[in-house]
Design a protein around this motif. Structure first.
Motif, PDB file in Angstrom:
ATOM      1  N   ASN A 115      36.883 -17.832  47.213  1.00 43.27           N
ATOM      2  CA  ASN A 115      38.093 -18.721  47.104  1.00 43.27           C
ATOM      3  C   ASN A 115      38.595 -18.608  45.752  1.00 43.27           C
ATOM      4  O   ASN A 115      39.715 -19.162  45.656  1.00 43.27           O
ATOM      5  CB  ASN A 115      37.743 -20.290  47.803  1.00 43.27           C
ATOM      6  CG  ASN A 115      36.803 -20.753  46.850  1.00 43.27           C
ATOM      7  OD1 ASN A 115      35.559 -20.420  46.790  1.00 43.27           O
ATOM      8  ND2 ASN A 115      37.208 -22.052  46.167  1.00 43.27           N
ATOM      9  N   LEU A 116      37.580 -18.320  44.771  1.00 47.07           N
ATOM     10  CA  LEU A 116      38.184 -18.169  43.304  1.00 47.07           C
ATOM     11  C   LEU A 116      38.666 -17.127  42.909  1.00 47.07           C
ATOM     12  O   LEU A 116      39.245 -16.687  41.937  1.00 47.07           O
ATOM     13  CB  LEU A 116      36.963 -18.367  42.526  1.00 47.07           C
ATOM     14  CG  LEU A 116      36.404 -19.851  42.547  1.00 47.07           C
ATOM     15  CD1 LEU A 116      35.307 -20.027  41.371  1.00 47.07           C
ATOM     16  CD2 LEU A 116      37.361 -21.021  42.212  1.00 47.07           C
ATOM     17  N   TRP A 117      38.702 -15.961  43.833  1.00 54.62           N
ATOM     18  CA  TRP A 117      39.600 -14.621  43.584  1.00 54.62           C
ATOM     19  C   TRP A 117      40.751 -14.849  44.085  1.00 54.62           C
ATOM     20  O   TRP A 117      41.278 -15.379  44.775  1.00 54.62           O
ATOM     21  CB  TRP A 117      38.905 -13.477  44.317  1.00 54.62           C
ATOM     22  CG  TRP A 117      37.587 -13.042  44.080  1.00 54.62           C
ATOM     23  CD1 TRP A 117      36.400 -13.561  44.466  1.00 54.62           C
ATOM     24  CD2 TRP A 117      37.391 -11.830  43.536  1.00 54.62           C
ATOM     25  NE1 TRP A 117      35.503 -12.843  44.029  1.00 54.62           N
ATOM     26  CE2 TRP A 117      35.884 -11.736  43.287  1.00 54.62           C
ATOM     27  CE3 TRP A 117      38.175 -10.746  42.946  1.00 54.62           C
ATOM     28  CZ2 TRP A 117      35.209 -10.759  42.765  1.00 54.62           C
ATOM     29  CZ3 TRP A 117      37.664  -9.810  42.315  1.00 54.62           C
ATOM     30  CH2 TRP A 117      35.898  -9.768  42.140  1.00 54.62           C
ATOM     31  N   HIS A 118      41.783 -14.303  43.029  1.00 51.15           N
ATOM     32  CA  HIS A 118      43.101 -14.409  42.953  1.00 51.15           C
ATOM     33  C   HIS A 118      43.682 -13.399  44.017  1.00 51.15           C
ATOM     34  O   HIS A 118      44.672 -13.508  44.693  1.00 51.15           O
ATOM     35  CB  HIS A 118      43.847 -13.899  41.914  1.00 51.15           C
ATOM     36  CG  HIS A 118      43.410 -14.995  40.721  1.00 51.15           C
ATOM     37  ND1 HIS A 118      43.604 -14.597  39.338  1.00 51.15           N
ATOM     38  CD2 HIS A 118      43.077 -16.303  40.820  1.00 51.15           C
ATOM     39  CE1 HIS A 118      43.114 -15.713  38.660  1.00 51.15           C
ATOM     40  NE2 HIS A 118      42.944 -16.579  39.430  1.00 51.15           N
ATOM     41  N   ARG A 119      42.833 -12.453  44.619  1.00 49.62           N
ATOM     42  CA  ARG A 119      43.311 -11.430  45.777  1.00 49.62           C
ATOM     43  C   ARG A 119      42.075 -10.816  46.248  1.00 49.62           C
ATOM     44  O   ARG A 119      41.020 -11.201  45.634  1.00 49.62           O
ATOM     45  CB  ARG A 119      44.446 -10.506  45.143  1.00 49.62           C
ATOM     46  CG  ARG A 119      43.629  -9.536  43.843  1.00 49.62           C
ATOM     47  CD  ARG A 119      44.401  -8.415  43.488  1.00 49.62           C
ATOM     48  NE  ARG A 119      44.751  -7.444  44.701  1.00 49.62           N
ATOM     49  CZ  ARG A 119      45.749  -7.312  45.324  1.00 49.62           C
ATOM     50  NH1 ARG A 119      46.937  -8.055  44.968  1.00 49.62           N
ATOM     51  NH2 ARG A 119      45.984  -6.457  46.434  1.00 49.62           N
ATOM     52  N   PRO A 120      42.061 -10.353  47.420  1.00 47.02           N
ATOM     53  CA  PRO A 120      40.824  -9.614  48.027  1.00 47.02           C
ATOM     54  C   PRO A 120      40.051  -8.803  46.905  1.00 47.02           C
ATOM     55  O   PRO A 120      40.746  -7.924  46.420  1.00 47.02           O
ATOM     56  CB  PRO A 120      41.400  -8.889  49.038  1.00 47.02           C
ATOM     57  CG  PRO A 120      42.540  -9.630  49.535  1.00 47.02           C
ATOM     58  CD  PRO A 120      43.184  -9.871  48.183  1.00 47.02           C
ATOM     59  N   PRO A 121      39.024  -8.976  46.728  1.00 45.52           N
ATOM     60  CA  PRO A 121      37.990  -8.448  45.707  1.00 45.52           C
ATOM     61  C   PRO A 121      37.770  -6.749  45.875  1.00 45.52           C
ATOM     62  O   PRO A 121      37.756  -6.163  45.045  1.00 45.52           O
ATOM     63  CB  PRO A 121      36.651  -9.125  45.704  1.00 45.52           C
ATOM     64  CG  PRO A 121      36.564  -9.709  47.094  1.00 45.52           C
ATOM     65  CD  PRO A 121      37.954 -10.158  47.434  1.00 45.52           C
ATOM     66  N   PHE A 122      38.104  -6.311  47.192  1.00 45.04           N
ATOM     67  CA  PHE A 122      37.925  -4.939  47.400  1.00 45.04           C
ATOM     68  C   PHE A 122      39.236  -4.293  47.910  1.00 45.04           C
ATOM     69  O   PHE A 122      39.394  -3.072  48.230  1.00 45.04           O
ATOM     70  CB  PHE A 122      36.805  -4.427  48.735  1.00 45.04           C
ATOM     71  CG  PHE A 122      35.672  -5.016  48.180  1.00 45.04           C
ATOM     72  CD1 PHE A 122      34.786  -4.206  47.345  1.00 45.04           C
ATOM     73  CD2 PHE A 122      34.857  -6.005  48.715  1.00 45.04           C
ATOM     74  CE1 PHE A 122      33.324  -4.606  46.858  1.00 45.04           C
ATOM     75  CE2 PHE A 122      33.570  -6.693  48.430  1.00 45.04           C
ATOM     76  CZ  PHE A 122      32.706  -5.720  47.341  1.00 45.04           C
ATOM     77  N   GLU A 123      40.296  -4.734  47.243  1.00 44.82           N
ATOM     78  CA  GLU A 123      41.548  -4.199  47.300  1.00 44.82           C
ATOM     79  C   GLU A 123      42.095  -4.242  45.882  1.00 44.82           C
ATOM     80  O   GLU A 123      42.702  -5.018  45.341  1.00 44.82           O
ATOM     81  CB  GLU A 123      42.728  -4.913  47.954  1.00 44.82           C
ATOM     82  CG  GLU A 123      42.057  -5.183  49.552  1.00 44.82           C
ATOM     83  CD  GLU A 123      43.176  -5.999  50.584  1.00 44.82           C
ATOM     84  OE1 GLU A 123      44.285  -6.316  49.904  1.00 44.82           O
ATOM     85  OE2 GLU A 123      42.848  -6.367  51.579  1.00 44.82           O
ATOM     86  N   PRO A 124      41.677  -3.042  45.314  1.00 43.62           N
ATOM     87  CA  PRO A 124      41.942  -2.935  43.764  1.00 43.62           C
ATOM     88  C   PRO A 124      43.426  -3.035  43.620  1.00 43.62           C
ATOM     89  O   PRO A 124      44.227  -2.402  44.190  1.00 43.62           O
ATOM     90  CB  PRO A 124      41.429  -1.479  43.360  1.00 43.62           C
ATOM     91  CG  PRO A 124      41.233  -0.804  44.523  1.00 43.62           C
ATOM     92  CD  PRO A 124      41.139  -2.048  45.676  1.00 43.62           C
ATOM     93  N   VAL A 125      43.979  -3.376  42.435  1.00 45.96           N
ATOM     94  CA  VAL A 125      45.365  -3.577  41.955  1.00 45.96           C
ATOM     95  C   VAL A 125      45.304  -3.371  40.436  1.00 45.96           C
ATOM     96  O   VAL A 125      44.425  -4.020  39.804  1.00 45.96           O
ATOM     97  CB  VAL A 125      45.833  -4.676  42.355  1.00 45.96           C
ATOM     98  CG1 VAL A 125      45.383  -5.959  41.830  1.00 45.96           C
ATOM     99  CG2 VAL A 125      47.440  -4.651  42.340  1.00 45.96           C
ATOM    100  N   VAL A 126      46.288  -2.888  39.903  1.00 47.09           N
ATOM    101  CA  VAL A 126      46.932  -2.941  38.442  1.00 47.09           C
ATOM    102  C   VAL A 126      47.697  -3.910  38.424  1.00 47.09           C
ATOM    103  O   VAL A 126      48.797  -4.149  38.915  1.00 47.09           O
ATOM    104  CB  VAL A 126      47.417  -1.552  38.023  1.00 47.09           C
ATOM    105  CG1 VAL A 126      47.785  -1.960  36.368  1.00 47.09           C
ATOM    106  CG2 VAL A 126      46.190  -0.611  37.854  1.00 47.09           C
ATOM    107  N   THR A 127      47.458  -5.080  37.427  1.00 50.68           N
ATOM    108  CA  THR A 127      48.283  -6.107  37.212  1.00 50.68           C
ATOM    109  C   THR A 127      48.424  -6.406  35.712  1.00 50.68           C
ATOM    110  O   THR A 127      47.522  -5.778  34.882  1.00 50.68           O
ATOM    111  CB  THR A 127      47.752  -7.238  38.035  1.00 50.68           C
ATOM    112  OG1 THR A 127      48.639  -8.417  37.976  1.00 50.68           O
ATOM    113  CG2 THR A 127      46.386  -7.936  37.553  1.00 50.68           C
ATOM    114  N   ASP A 128      49.108  -7.348  35.568  1.00 51.64           N
ATOM    115  CA  ASP A 128      49.065  -7.997  33.951  1.00 51.64           C
ATOM    116  C   ASP A 128      48.043  -8.971  33.536  1.00 51.64           C
ATOM    117  O   ASP A 128      47.880  -9.932  34.245  1.00 51.64           O
ATOM    118  CB  ASP A 128      50.450  -8.443  33.711  1.00 51.64           C
ATOM    119  CG  ASP A 128      51.727  -7.324  33.864  1.00 51.64           C
ATOM    120  OD1 ASP A 128      51.331  -6.278  33.405  1.00 51.64           O
ATOM    121  OD2 ASP A 128      52.761  -7.722  34.526  1.00 51.64           O
TER     122      ASP A 128
END
Length: 470
Positions: free
Chosen positions: A104-117
């Motif tokens: 619940n502390l992840w901002h997005r699913p941990p195994f869906e990688p993304v480039v963000t700011d």
């Protein structure tokens, strides 16, 4: 290797970087959590994925069984026995990752990688394993890919050794290493599981502290006693234990165990001068965790206290009643867990014995002591005049435009000791992680700059290592 060839490789890395990122994402999507048996299939999938990717570069890549999760062994020259005319390196990494809890502390699913700011404007890759160790591992694979794509060949011979149990203690790695030591011979090992000095300053880890972890249990009466009836007459194991633990340190922060500092050497003067210039201060190091006063040996730099000096830490104490409210007892037993971080020159077995002798000599009548066996690992230190160290420092300095820092790590990486003990290899530890990468925590990240320039750095390092004599 010529400068023109190296530049050609670097240009290819820049042009192909978007594809490098997508290849990293493909690996990050695999849920290779080694601690949970439910993900054993994913660990095998990660090993298969890496073997296929490395094989596409012309390596003889195989997924090899161990007593636990499989390992990947890949050889660029088909034999990988270190007997050719060119320099030969053994590259180590791991594909397994930590569990993701608390989810619940992840901002997005941990195994869906993304480039963000990042909050400070940096571009970051967010996913479990982004830094530890899939992103780090892929910097080296992508550097090899660039050499093959841009020049048609690698500048030296390479063996990959990628395990799947680093996050659960590598308990099956040492036996695998010993069973296959003849085919894993090389000139030295390369390990990409360390970090930078800061986001813009590269670093090489030149030493790792060793570890002795011990447990002490002191027993007195056969049962917990009423403190009103027995207080003042009965031995209290907590009092005995804390008296012994308190005596481990003197007023200057030195450890009082006889013989503890035997074999410990001071840093070479030129290295100490370099470390002073790094200006690691309580303001920058301790203030972020709510502290302000260094508690180690007086007269030592803060960076020495955390990197190059041996330490003793009391990691936990248990005894008596610890629940809500009050219960007036004298406990029957008390225990503590203690760890020692060791430096080059200290023998873990001797330190353990010296500690146990120290404790045993202070146990009063009516008490007995028991010890619990836990882990031991020796310290590792690179020779300061190691040619590969100078070559890597030159490559990193050229890539980042800042002189690479040589510093010791306060932590331990047991696999490096295994390489030394079993294969007789020194290990060159170069990594691009940062202190704020949240490894083992929710929202793990890897700076996009670390990934990009990490690839370029390894490409340069391979060229410099290729120029060394065997």
């Amino acid at each position: 290797m010529s400068d023109a060839q190296t530049q050609k490789v670097l240009d290819h890395i820049d042009a192909d970087f978007d594809n490098s990122l997508q290849r990293l994402f493909a690996l990050l999507r695999i849920k290779s959590i080694s601690a949970d048996p439910a993900f054993a299939g994913d660990c095998k999938a990660a090993a298969d994925h890496l073997a296929g990717d490395i094989a596409s570069l012309g390596f003889d890549a195989r997924v090899r069984p161990t007593a636990g999760h499989p390992a990947v062994v890949a050889k660029s020259n088909g034999k990988g026995n270190g007997g050719g005319a060119r320099p030969h390196v053994l590259f180590y990494g791991h594909y397994d990752v930590q569990p993701v809890d608390p989810l619940n502390l992840w901002h997005r699913p941990p195994f869906e990688p993304v480039v963000t700011d990042h909050a400070d404007g940096r571009k970051i890759i967010v996913a479990r394993g982004a830094e530890d160790d899939k992103g780090q591992l892929m910097t080296f694979i992508e550097a090899c890919r660039a050499w093959k794509s841009a020049t048609g060949s690698l500048p030296l011979d390479i063996t990959f050794l990628i395990e799947g149990e680093e996050e659960v203690g590598s308990k099956n790695f040492a036996p695998f290493l010993a069973a296959n030591k003849d085919e894993l011979k090389a000139d030295y090992a390369l390990v990409c599981d360390t970090g930078m000095w800061d986001p813009n300053t590269p670093a090489i880890t030149t030493s790792l502290r060793g570890l002795v972890y011990d447990e002490v249990r002191i027993k007195a009466a056969r049962r917990d006693l009423h403190s009103g009836l027995f207080g003042g007459a009965a031995r209290n194991p907590i009092r005995v234990l804390t008296y012994i633990l308190g005596g481990l340190f003197d007023e200057n922060g030195h450890i009082t165990i006889p013989g503890f500092y035997d074999g410990v050497k001071d840093l070479p003067p030129d290295i100490l001068a370099q470390w002073k210039k790094l200006n690691l201060t309580p303001e920058t190091f301790l203030k972020p965790v709510g502290l302000s006063i260094p508690a180690g040996e007086k007269g030592r730099l803060l960076i020495e206290q955390v990197s190059s000096r041996p330490t003793c830490s009391i990691n936990g104490i248990v005894g008596g009643y610890t629940g809500e409210g009050s219960k007036t007892v004298i406990p029957a037993e008390a225990s503590a867990k203690i760890s020692f971080r060791l430096v080059e020159g200290q023998d873990p077995a001797k330190i353990r014995k010296a500690f146990r002798d120290y404790v045993t000599a202070r146990i009063p009548g009516d008490c007995k002591v028991e010890f619990g066996d836990h882990s031991m690992a020796p310290a590792i230190a690179l020779p300061w005049d190691m040619k590969a160290l100078s070559a890597a420092k030159k490559a990193l300095t050229e890539e980042w435009g800042r002189e690479a820092v040589l510093f010791g790590s306060g932590g331990s990486i047991p696999v490096v000791a295994d390489f030394k003990k079993t294969l007789g290899l020194e290990s060159l530890l170069v990594g691009f992680g940062l202190d704020d990468d949240n490894i083992h925590s929710p929202n793990e990240k890897y700076d996009l700059k670390s990934f990009h320039k990490g690839i370029r750095s390894w490409a340069r390092i391979l060229a410099e290592l290729a120029a060394l004599p065997r």
